[in-house]
Design an enzyme around this catalytic site. Structure first.
Site, PDB file in Angstrom:
ATOM      1  N   PRO A 257      28.891  72.508  27.216  1.00 56.97           N
ATOM      2  CA  PRO A 257      28.590  71.566  26.133  1.00 56.97           C
ATOM      3  C   PRO A 257      28.958  72.208  24.797  1.00 56.97           C
ATOM      4  CG  PRO A 257      26.566  72.487  27.076  1.00 56.97           C
ATOM      5  CD  PRO A 257      27.699  72.914  27.962  1.00 56.97           C
ATOM      6  N   ASP A 258      29.545  71.449  23.899  1.00 56.44           N
ATOM      7  CA  ASP A 258      29.848  71.965  22.560  1.00 56.44           C
ATOM      8  C   ASP A 258      28.599  71.753  21.699  1.00 56.44           C
ATOM      9  OD1 ASP A 258      30.667  72.369  19.903  1.00 56.44           O
ATOM     10  OD2 ASP A 258      32.755  72.021  20.498  1.00 56.44           O
ATOM     11  N   ILE A 259      27.875  72.840  21.458  1.00 57.90           N
ATOM     12  CA  ILE A 259      26.572  72.735  20.783  1.00 57.90           C
ATOM     13  C   ILE A 259      26.759  72.268  19.342  1.00 57.90           C
ATOM     14  CG2 ILE A 259      24.408  73.955  20.334  1.00 57.90           C
ATOM     15  CD1 ILE A 259      25.445  76.124  22.342  1.00 57.90           C
TER      16      ILE A 259
ATOM     17  N   ASP B  13      33.596  78.791  26.113  1.00 56.84           N
ATOM     18  CA  ASP B  13      34.019  77.394  26.237  1.00 56.84           C
ATOM     19  C   ASP B  13      33.857  76.880  27.662  1.00 56.84           C
ATOM     20  OD1 ASP B  13      34.763  76.865  23.587  1.00 56.84           O
ATOM     21  OD2 ASP B  13      36.578  78.060  23.847  1.00 56.84           O
TER      22      ASP B  13
ATOM     23  N   PHE C 280      31.440  77.943  12.719  1.00 58.54           N
ATOM     24  CA  PHE C 280      32.397  79.030  12.507  1.00 58.54           C
ATOM     25  C   PHE C 280      33.676  78.688  13.261  1.00 58.54           C
ATOM     26  CE2 PHE C 280      30.727  82.912  10.435  1.00 58.54           C
ATOM     27  CZ  PHE C 280      29.502  82.394  10.043  1.00 58.54           C
TER      28      PHE C 280
ATOM     29  N   LYS D  16      26.577  88.581  45.700  1.00 52.14           N
ATOM     30  CA  LYS D  16      27.716  89.328  45.177  1.00 52.14           C
ATOM     31  C   LYS D  16      28.974  89.033  46.001  1.00 52.14           C
ATOM     32  CE  LYS D  16      29.316  93.880  43.992  1.00 52.14           C
ATOM     33  NZ  LYS D  16      29.390  95.198  44.546  1.00 52.14           N
TER      34      LYS D  16
ATOM     35  N   ASN E 165      32.575  87.733  25.798  1.00 56.11           N
ATOM     36  CA  ASN E 165      33.578  87.933  24.749  1.00 56.11           C
ATOM     37  C   ASN E 165      33.121  89.070  23.843  1.00 56.11           C
ATOM     38  OD1 ASN E 165      32.012  86.788  22.435  1.00 56.11           O
ATOM     39  ND2 ASN E 165      32.068  84.969  23.754  1.00 56.11           N
TER      40      ASN E 165
ATOM     41  N   LYS F 159      34.771  68.357  15.010  1.00 59.16           N
ATOM     42  CA  LYS F 159      33.380  68.593  15.431  1.00 59.16           C
ATOM     43  C   LYS F 159      32.389  67.798  14.594  1.00 59.16           C
ATOM     44  CE  LYS F 159      34.221  72.985  17.597  1.00 59.16           C
ATOM     45  NZ  LYS F 159      33.533  73.941  18.443  1.00 59.16           N
TER      46      LYS F 159
HETATM   47  N1  CTP Z   1      30.577  76.271  19.474  1.00 57.73           N
HETATM   48  C1  CTP Z   1      29.448  75.728  20.043  1.00 57.73           C
HETATM   49  N2  CTP Z   1      29.435  75.413  21.373  1.00 57.73           N
HETATM   50  C2  CTP Z   1      30.520  75.639  22.136  1.00 57.73           C
HETATM   51  C3  CTP Z   1      31.684  76.202  21.574  1.00 57.73           C
HETATM   52  C4  CTP Z   1      31.687  76.506  20.252  1.00 57.73           C
HETATM   53  O1  CTP Z   1      28.456  75.530  19.335  1.00 57.73           O
HETATM   54  N3  CTP Z   1      30.471  75.322  23.417  1.00 57.73           N
HETATM   55  C5  CTP Z   1      30.597  76.544  18.037  1.00 57.73           C
HETATM   56  C6  CTP Z   1      30.654  78.005  17.656  1.00 57.73           C
HETATM   57  O2  CTP Z   1      29.368  78.548  17.479  1.00 57.73           O
HETATM   58  C7  CTP Z   1      31.401  77.943  16.332  1.00 57.73           C
HETATM   59  C8  CTP Z   1      32.317  76.766  16.494  1.00 57.73           C
HETATM   60  O3  CTP Z   1      31.773  76.001  17.537  1.00 57.73           O
HETATM   61  O4  CTP Z   1      30.537  77.622  15.263  1.00 57.73           O
HETATM   62  C9  CTP Z   1      33.763  77.078  16.763  1.00 57.73           C
HETATM   63  O5  CTP Z   1      33.941  77.738  17.926  1.00 57.73           O
HETATM   64  P1  CTP Z   1      35.441  78.103  18.441  1.00 57.73           P
HETATM   65  O6  CTP Z   1      35.257  78.828  19.721  1.00 57.73           O
HETATM   66  O7  CTP Z   1      36.207  78.738  17.370  1.00 57.73           O
HETATM   67  O8  CTP Z   1      36.027  76.667  18.632  1.00 57.73           O
HETATM   68  P2  CTP Z   1      36.374  75.862  19.894  1.00 57.73           P
HETATM   69  O9  CTP Z   1      35.631  74.608  19.834  1.00 57.73           O
HETATM   70  O10 CTP Z   1      36.163  76.712  21.092  1.00 57.73           O
HETATM   71  O11 CTP Z   1      37.889  75.557  19.679  1.00 57.73           O
HETATM   72  P3  CTP Z   1      39.176  76.349  20.201  1.00 57.73           P
HETATM   73  O12 CTP Z   1      38.744  77.181  21.369  1.00 57.73           O
HETATM   74  O13 CTP Z   1      40.088  75.260  20.516  1.00 57.73           O
HETATM   75  O14 CTP Z   1      39.613  77.192  19.039  1.00 57.73           O
END
Ligand code: CTP
Length: 398
Positions: A304-306, A276, A324, A286, A208, A342
């Site tokens: 995993p959502d950290i 995500d 954020f 490749k 990204n 979260k």
């Molecule tokens: N984050 C994280 N681990 C992930 C995804 C996100 O720690 N796998 C944290 C980012 O560092 C940030 C926050 O979650 O602090 C929000 O990330 P964002 O991408 O805006 O939110 P999402 O959970 O992806 O929600 P959405 O895509 O539905 O907006």
């Protein structure tokens, strides 16, 4: 920032020693005084005369110099500084430090000092990557020794990789961080930053547009208030915050593992733009174009959502968890819902619609969402956002 600070600068024997002369100049420009110590091999690379002329101080060289001992004993020399800096820190010096040897002036000073020590390693890539050096650096970090660098790049020996000494200005920044005395002194704060790369095959990945600029700025602002910062970063363009403990990762899973390994911390700021999804169909070789023209298809799994994982920890949760929210629509409503979902304490929300120029740009316009509601800050530089956020964190940690 460095006005009146006293630095004891140990110059080891390496080609990077010439940069230490520039370091002396930069430190003095900022009001610090520098007392140089030249190791025997350091003196092969820079002359005592240049170190003395640039520092306007006596240069110390040998443990058993009776005149030196009469003027200032080595114990006193090791303690009269505010900070001991070793630049370049050679593999040999690091090995001596890790083993606690004291067989020359530099190693004796390092063993006798009661002050913090910051080292700027510099050596050949293979020497840096050698198991012995990696063991030594881990030991030194465990002993509380601060590090800056090494950088990656072309080396004097013709090889490429990590091992170059950090640039003098980065060392100055790390010295500033080490000497910073503020409300976050002694507090360990974790910051995640940058994008993550999710491999498709060995040469392709999904990423990204995050530059890591906001995360680096937050790390610097926290260090300026005295915090010990652990900086877990994906492959970011922005300069690394010198003086932080830097942990480089590529994927979201690696970032999650690195964060877990660094807990507990007093506060954690999740500024990384974590992917995500990861590609479950990632190939080890490749992917080739198909002669029939059929297109590859990718399958995904959620990463995993950290932030959520750390926010919802039952035991050992950081005292303050800041996330954020990068949004393009209904910024405040979406970010408020995200904070609840979260379980973090604060969300720093920003509008990353392309027309704002925020993602990858130098400025940011954020709204801080906490249990007190939403507080919108005017558009300002990412450094200023960082300073304001760091001050709020210091206030919250009290
Ligand atoms: N984050 C994280 N681990 C992930 C995804 C996100 O720690 N796998 C944290 C980012 O560092 C940030 C926050 O979650 O602090 C929000 O990330 P964002 O991408 O805006 O939110 P999402 O959970 O992806 O929600 P959405 O895509 O539905 O907006």
């Amino acid at each position: 920032m460095l006005e009146g600070k006293r630095i004891l600068l140990i110059i080891g024997g390496g080609i990077a020693a010439f940069k230490s002369l520039d370091l002396i100049r930069r430190l003095r420009e900022r009001g610090a005084s520098v007392t140089p110590v030249l190791t025997v091999s350091g003196a092969q690379f820079v002359t005592p005369l240049s170190a003395s002329a640039l520092s306007a101080q006596k240069v110390y060289r040998d443990l058993f110099d009776l005149t030196d001992e009469a003027e200032m004993g080595h114990i006193e020399l090791s303690r009269s500084a505010d900070l001991v800096v070793v630049a370049p820190a050679t593999a040999d010096l690091m090995a001596k430090m890790a083993a606690g040897l004291a067989n020359d002036l530099a190693s004796t000073l390092l063993l006798a000092t009661d002050k913090s020590v910051l080292i700027a390693p510099a050596m050949n890539v293979r020497m840096w990557e050698h198991a012995a050096t990696q063991r030594n650096i881990a030991t030194l970090k465990g002993d509380g020794v601060l590090t800056v660098g090494p950088d990656e790049g072309d080396m004097a020996c013709g090889e490429y990789g990590p091992g170059r000494m950090a640039e003098p200005l980065a060392i100055v920044e790390a010295i500033g961080a080490a000497l910073a005395d503020g409300p976050l002194k002694g507090k360990r704060v974790l910051v995640t930053s940058g994008p993550t790369h999710e491999p498709i095959d060995p040469v392709r990945y999904i990423a990204n547009r995050s530059s890591g600029a906001q995360g680096s700025a937050i790390a610097r602002a926290l260090m300026a208030l005295g915090a010990d910062v652990v900086f877990v970063t994906g492959p970011a363009e922005a300069a690394m915050p010198a003086g932080a403990e830097i942990i480089k990762v590529e994927t979201a899973q690696q970032m999650a593992d690195a964060v877990a390994a660094e807990l507990p911390v007093a506060a954690a700021v999740f500024a990384a733009a974590v992917a995500d999804w990861r590609v479950t169909s990632a190939s080890n070789s490749k992917i080739k174009k198909d002669a029939s023209g059929s297109l590859p298809s990718l399958s995904f799994a959620e990463n995993p959502d950290i932030l959520a994982g750390v926010s919802q920890m039952k035991k050992g949760r950081p005292g303050l968890v800041v996330g954020f929210a990068a949004e393009t629509d209904d910024v405040i409503a979406n970010a408020t819902a995200k904070r609840k979902r979260k379980g973090c304490d604060w969300i720093v929300a920003n509008d990353v619609s392309p027309e704002t120029g925020i993602m990858g740009g130098a400025e940011n316009a954020v709204t801080l969402i906490s249990d007190l509601g939403a507080e919108s800050w005017p558009r300002m530089g990412k450094d200023q956002v960082a300073a304001r956020l760091a001050a709020k964190i210091a206030e919250a940690l009290g």
